[in-house]
Design a protein around this motif. Structure first.
Motif, mmCIF file in Angstrom:
data_model
loop_
_atom_site.group_PDB
_atom_site.id
_atom_site.type_symbol
_atom_site.label_atom_id
_atom_site.label_comp_id
_atom_site.label_asym_id
_atom_site.label_seq_id
_atom_site.Cartn_x
_atom_site.Cartn_y
_atom_site.Cartn_z
ATOM 1 N N PRO A 1 0.837 -1.206 0.000
ATOM 2 C CA PRO A 1 0.000 0.000 0.000
ATOM 3 C C PRO A 1 0.867 1.250 0.000
ATOM 4 O O PRO A 1 1.797 1.366 0.800
ATOM 5 C CB PRO A 1 -0.802 -0.117 1.308
ATOM 6 C CG PRO A 1 -0.768 -1.571 1.653
ATOM 7 C CD PRO A 1 0.549 -2.079 1.153
ATOM 8 N N LEU B 1 -1.765 6.710 1.038
ATOM 9 C CA LEU B 1 -2.977 6.209 1.690
ATOM 10 C C LEU B 1 -2.790 6.032 3.192
ATOM 11 O O LEU B 1 -3.686 5.525 3.870
ATOM 12 C CB LEU B 1 -3.401 4.874 1.063
ATOM 13 C CG LEU B 1 -3.579 4.881 -0.461
ATOM 14 C CD1 LEU B 1 -3.991 3.509 -0.953
ATOM 15 C CD2 LEU B 1 -4.586 5.934 -0.887
ATOM 16 N N ASN B 2 -1.653 6.469 3.710
ATOM 17 C CA ASN B 2 -1.378 6.410 5.140
ATOM 18 C C ASN B 2 -1.935 7.677 5.792
ATOM 19 O O ASN B 2 -1.216 8.639 6.054
ATOM 20 C CB ASN B 2 0.120 6.278 5.378
ATOM 21 C CG ASN B 2 0.458 6.004 6.819
ATOM 22 O OD1 ASN B 2 -0.415 5.927 7.673
ATOM 23 N ND2 ASN B 2 1.747 5.860 7.100
ATOM 24 N N PHE C 1 -4.580 1.281 7.048
ATOM 25 C CA PHE C 1 -3.183 1.161 6.624
ATOM 26 C C PHE C 1 -2.385 0.398 7.678
ATOM 27 O O PHE C 1 -2.446 0.726 8.864
ATOM 28 C CB PHE C 1 -2.579 2.544 6.412
ATOM 29 C CG PHE C 1 -1.300 2.555 5.626
ATOM 30 C CD1 PHE C 1 -1.321 2.710 4.255
ATOM 31 C CD2 PHE C 1 -0.068 2.405 6.261
ATOM 32 C CE1 PHE C 1 -0.142 2.720 3.515
ATOM 33 C CE2 PHE C 1 1.105 2.412 5.537
ATOM 34 C CZ PHE C 1 1.075 2.574 4.155
ATOM 35 N N ARG D 1 1.119 -6.451 3.717
ATOM 36 C CA ARG D 1 -0.242 -6.052 4.088
ATOM 37 C C ARG D 1 -0.683 -6.442 5.494
ATOM 38 O O ARG D 1 -1.727 -5.993 5.949
ATOM 39 C CB ARG D 1 -1.240 -6.657 3.096
ATOM 40 C CG ARG D 1 -0.996 -6.267 1.643
ATOM 41 C CD ARG D 1 -1.900 -7.057 0.724
ATOM 42 N NE ARG D 1 -1.671 -6.747 -0.694
ATOM 43 C CZ ARG D 1 -2.590 -6.243 -1.513
ATOM 44 N NH1 ARG D 1 -3.798 -5.989 -1.057
ATOM 45 N NH2 ARG D 1 -2.313 -6.007 -2.774
ATOM 46 N N ASN E 1 -4.618 -5.795 4.880
ATOM 47 C CA ASN E 1 -5.095 -4.910 3.826
ATOM 48 C C ASN E 1 -5.521 -5.738 2.613
ATOM 49 O O ASN E 1 -4.695 -6.369 1.957
ATOM 50 C CB ASN E 1 -4.005 -3.922 3.436
ATOM 51 C CG ASN E 1 -4.375 -3.066 2.249
ATOM 52 O OD1 ASN E 1 -3.736 -3.116 1.206
ATOM 53 N ND2 ASN E 1 -5.432 -2.280 2.374
ATOM 54 N N HIS F 1 -6.277 -1.856 -2.127
ATOM 55 C CA HIS F 1 -5.883 -0.445 -2.122
ATOM 56 C C HIS F 1 -5.736 0.024 -3.556
ATOM 57 O O HIS F 1 -5.437 -0.766 -4.466
ATOM 58 C CB HIS F 1 -4.582 -0.231 -1.344
ATOM 59 C CG HIS F 1 -3.400 -0.965 -1.901
ATOM 60 N ND1 HIS F 1 -3.010 -2.209 -1.451
ATOM 61 C CD2 HIS F 1 -2.517 -0.641 -2.881
ATOM 62 C CE1 HIS F 1 -1.957 -2.601 -2.111
ATOM 63 N NE2 HIS F 1 -1.631 -1.673 -2.997
ATOM 64 N N LEU G 1 -8.479 2.618 0.321
ATOM 65 C CA LEU G 1 -8.027 1.290 0.717
ATOM 66 C C LEU G 1 -9.016 0.695 1.705
ATOM 67 O O LEU G 1 -9.829 1.410 2.306
ATOM 68 C CB LEU G 1 -6.632 1.328 1.326
ATOM 69 C CG LEU G 1 -6.429 1.843 2.757
ATOM 70 C CD1 LEU G 1 -5.013 1.523 3.241
ATOM 71 C CD2 LEU G 1 -6.712 3.333 2.902
ATOM 72 N N SER H 1 -9.387 -2.804 4.667
ATOM 73 C CA SER H 1 -8.730 -3.891 5.389
ATOM 74 C C SER H 1 -9.747 -4.672 6.200
ATOM 75 O O SER H 1 -10.779 -4.126 6.622
ATOM 76 C CB SER H 1 -7.639 -3.355 6.330
ATOM 77 O OG SER H 1 -6.589 -2.751 5.606
#
Length: 325
Positions: free
Chosen positions: A111, A115-116, A127, A152, A180, A183, A190, A192
């Protein structure tokens, strides 16, 4: 330093490709292959980063990399060995060499750091992270350890205390797994799946499991994060469903957020709480952050007095605690 920048600029003409820029600017310290093996005769106070280590090269957004390359390590509390290239190259060249350096990871499925998103108080981030977190909610405290494995997977452990009129401060422990499942950098989103398990320890009298789906998205300037949780108790089965949603907007080093948590028990009164909060990046690097806010019970059992919520986190995967300031 001016002479060095002029030399670097001469080595990087406007038509240089990303690989040529990398060799001119980065290879003497990070190695021609990005493995962090400096060229013979290069003296460095701190070992250079291994750019082929995917866990490090994918965890942060491109903008962070561009900032470090442009302004140098000192601007982010990092090593003085990392020079600033803002005067040696154009913004387009710097972006190109950053993308080339990040591509040295060579593995798909990680990822991307874009996207964090900043950690909310209530919603479980989608994430996978490497973090220590200390939280406070009224008279309840928690110490959380998160460890990422591979692309992930994340494991998590949590220990809780509660200081109230009951002479039993140890509240319990929880272990969790998160993976995850999807994403997309193009869609800036994303999702999870995970599960939390709480054994009968401390004030906990029976086993509890909480499978969950968490997600995050960044449409335009907003950050949306949400979670759906099922609560299962030993001998009772599924006792409740919880729906959590948060929205925030990044404004430099601060992110004002508002979260809502709606709990629907199998029997009993529904509960709705709001969580206004302010997330703040404490270190220049961004690996230490904090948040402070309040839990406001809007619907549900009395009493509904607001209570303080707060946390401090350290992303130990980014840098040691005392670096990056």
């Amino acid at each position: 330093m001016i002479v060095v920048l002029l030399v670097l600029a001469a080595q990087a003409p406007a038509d240089s490709g990303p690989a040529a820029l990398y060799q001119a600017w980065c290879s003497k310290c990070h190695g021609a292959d990005g493995r962090g093996r400096a060229a013979a005769g290069t003296r460095l106070a701190v070992p250079p980063a291994d750019l082929q280590e995917c866990a490090a090269s994918t965890a942060e957004p491109e903008a962070r990399w561009i900032g470090i390359v442009t302004r140098g390590g000192a601007a982010f509390g990092l090593s003085l060995d990392m020079p600033a290239f803002g005067e040696a190259g154009t913004p387009a060249q710097i972006r190109a060499v950053v993308r080339y350096a990040r591509s040295l990871c060579g593995e798909s499925g990680w990822p991307p750091g874009e996207l964090n998103f900043p950690r909310p108080y209530l919603v479980e981030k989608a994430f996978p992270e490497n973090e220590w977190v200390v939280t406070e909610a009224g008279r309840e405290q928690a110490l959380i350890y998160e460890r990422r494995f591979g692309r992930r997977l994340q494991i998590e452990g949590e220990a809780r205390t509660m200081f109230d009129s009951v002479d039993r401060p140890f509240d319990g422990v929880t272990a969790a797994l998160k993976y995850n499942v999807w994403h997309s950098l193009e869609r800036r989103a994303l999702a999870s799946l995970g599960v939390e398990a709480t054994p009968p320890l401390g004030r906990q009298e029976r086993w509890e499991l909480e499978p969950f789906l968490s997600f995050g998205a960044n449409p335009r300037t907003l950050v949306l994060q949400g979670e759906v949780v099922a609560s299962w108790e030993e001998a009772e089965g599924v006792t409740a469903w919880s729906y959590r949603l948060g929205v925030g907007q990044e404004l430099g080093r601060v992110v004002p957020m508002l979260e809502a948590g709606w709990t629907v028990p199998r029997g009993g009164e529904h509960a709705l709480s709001l969580y206004p909060q302010l997330w703040v990046r404490l270190s220049r690097l961004g690996h230490v952050a904090a948040s402070v806010g309040a839990q406001v019970r809007a619907v549900g059992p009395e009493p509904r007095h607001p209570q303080l919520i707060a946390f401090v986190l350290w992303d130990y995967g980014d840098a040691p605690l005392l670096h990056g300031w």
